[in-house]
Design a protein around this motif. Structure first.
Motif, PDB file in Angstrom:
ATOM      1  N   LYS A 106       0.811  -1.222   0.000  1.00 30.68           N
ATOM      2  CA  LYS A 106       0.000   0.000   0.000  1.00 30.68           C
ATOM      3  C   LYS A 106       0.846   1.274   0.000  1.00 30.68           C
ATOM      4  CE  LYS A 106      -3.957  -2.342   1.890  1.00 30.68           C
ATOM      5  NZ  LYS A 106      -5.048  -2.351   2.836  1.00 30.68           N
ATOM      6  N   LEU A 107       2.119   1.148  -0.378  1.00 30.69           N
ATOM      7  CA  LEU A 107       2.998   2.309  -0.450  1.00 30.69           C
ATOM      8  C   LEU A 107       2.594   3.263  -1.568  1.00 30.69           C
ATOM      9  CD1 LEU A 107       6.442   0.584   0.151  1.00 30.69           C
ATOM     10  CD2 LEU A 107       5.281   2.176   1.691  1.00 30.69           C
ATOM     11  N   GLU A 108       1.785   2.776  -2.522  1.00 29.73           N
ATOM     12  CA  GLU A 108       1.358   3.655  -3.617  1.00 29.73           C
ATOM     13  C   GLU A 108       0.625   4.884  -3.091  1.00 29.73           C
ATOM     14  OE1 GLU A 108      -2.037   0.970  -2.813  1.00 29.73           O
ATOM     15  OE2 GLU A 108       0.088   0.581  -3.147  1.00 29.73           O
ATOM     16  N   LYS A 109       0.103   4.811  -1.879  1.00 33.33           N
ATOM     17  CA  LYS A 109      -0.576   5.961  -1.271  1.00 33.33           C
ATOM     18  C   LYS A 109       0.416   7.077  -0.952  1.00 33.33           C
ATOM     19  CE  LYS A 109      -4.255   3.077   0.490  1.00 33.33           C
ATOM     20  NZ  LYS A 109      -4.863   2.429   1.637  1.00 33.33           N
ATOM     21  N   GLN A 110       1.688   6.747  -0.862  1.00 35.89           N
ATOM     22  CA  GLN A 110       2.733   7.743  -0.601  1.00 35.89           C
ATOM     23  C   GLN A 110       3.317   8.313  -1.899  1.00 35.89           C
ATOM     24  OE1 GLN A 110       5.778   6.203   1.988  1.00 35.89           O
ATOM     25  NE2 GLN A 110       4.280   5.093   3.211  1.00 35.89           N
ATOM     26  N   ALA A 111       3.025   7.679  -3.015  1.00 37.54           N
ATOM     27  CA  ALA A 111       3.633   8.068  -4.291  1.00 37.54           C
ATOM     28  C   ALA A 111       2.814   9.155  -4.993  1.00 37.54           C
ATOM     29  CB  ALA A 111       3.741   6.846  -5.198  1.00 37.54           C
ATOM     30  N   VAL A 112       3.522   9.950  -5.762  1.00 38.87           N
ATOM     31  CA  VAL A 112       2.860  10.897  -6.663  1.00 38.87           C
ATOM     32  C   VAL A 112       2.673  10.150  -7.976  1.00 38.87           C
ATOM     33  CG1 VAL A 112       3.046  13.089  -7.896  1.00 38.87           C
ATOM     34  CG2 VAL A 112       3.934  12.878  -5.543  1.00 38.87           C
ATOM     35  N   ILE A 113       1.429   9.856  -8.317  1.00 37.63           N
ATOM     36  CA  ILE A 113       1.132   9.048  -9.496  1.00 37.63           C
ATOM     37  C   ILE A 113       0.383   9.887 -10.520  1.00 37.63           C
ATOM     38  CG2 ILE A 113      -0.134   7.033 -10.344  1.00 37.63           C
ATOM     39  CD1 ILE A 113       0.457   5.700  -7.642  1.00 37.63           C
ATOM     40  N   VAL A 114       0.868   9.810 -11.765  1.00 38.80           N
ATOM     41  CA  VAL A 114       0.282  10.546 -12.877  1.00 38.80           C
ATOM     42  C   VAL A 114      -0.081   9.541 -13.963  1.00 38.80           C
ATOM     43  CG1 VAL A 114       0.744  12.304 -14.638  1.00 38.80           C
ATOM     44  CG2 VAL A 114       1.717  12.559 -12.344  1.00 38.80           C
ATOM     45  N   HIS A 115      -1.254   9.674 -14.544  1.00 36.22           N
ATOM     46  CA  HIS A 115      -1.643   8.824 -15.679  1.00 36.22           C
ATOM     47  C   HIS A 115      -1.718   9.694 -16.921  1.00 36.22           C
ATOM     48  CE1 HIS A 115      -4.774   7.078 -18.405  1.00 36.22           C
ATOM     49  NE2 HIS A 115      -3.898   6.110 -18.345  1.00 36.22           N
TER      50      HIS A 115
END
Length: 162
Positions: free
Chosen positions: A52-61
């Protein structure tokens, strides 16, 4: 020295989860998903590996891969494909730019020649055994490590320097 990670058309939730985990462990900036119509949805398969570390990431699509390259360039990242290719340079001999967009492609198809032509460089990881290629998450992790290793005077391990 900073990097972002560009994930182009990956299908495996496990690979995506491992890449996100490595990206954060190596202090990457953004993670850009491209080549898919919809944003990546983190479910059990990817979360089992990302924890669940993706909650800490800046994600762009960014759906269109060409637009993803433009976006990275606008953020002053130099697009570097991690791929086995005729004109690639070995990663352990490559001089990384100050800001790199580390790009990995689909597990079975990799990155197309037309997409590679949009990149500033193509780097490959030397292999010494009979295996034809490494897993995409392993390749991404090695690329992140090598970028940080060659750009940082010392690596932090816990509270100590190596």
């Amino acid at each position: 020295m900073k990097f972002c990670t560009v994930i182009h058309s990956l299908k495996s939730p496990e690979n995506v989860g491992m890449i996100v985990r490595s990206h954060l462990a190596h202090n990457g900036e953004e993670i850009i998903f491209t080549g898919n119509d919809l944003p990546w949805v983190f479910k059990k398969g990817s979360q089992a590996f990302s924890r669940k570390l993706e909650k800490q990431a800046v994600i762009v699509h960014i759906k269109d891969p060409v637009e993803a390259i433009k976006y990275a360039r606008n953020k002053e990242f130099s697009p570097l494909a991690i791929e086995i290719s005729e004109n690639s340079e070995f990663i352990n001999k490559f001089s990384f730019p100050n800001r790199a967009a580390l790009i990995v492609g689909n597990e079975s198809e990799g990155l197309s020649k037309s997409f590679l032509a949009l990149c500033d460089a193509v780097v490959t990881i030397p292999q010494y055994g009979g295996v034809g290629s490494l897993n995409v998450a392993v390749s991404a992790s090695i690329a992140m490590y090598e970028f940080m290793r060659t750009s940082s005077p010392a690596m932090i391990i816990g509270d100590e320097y190596a």
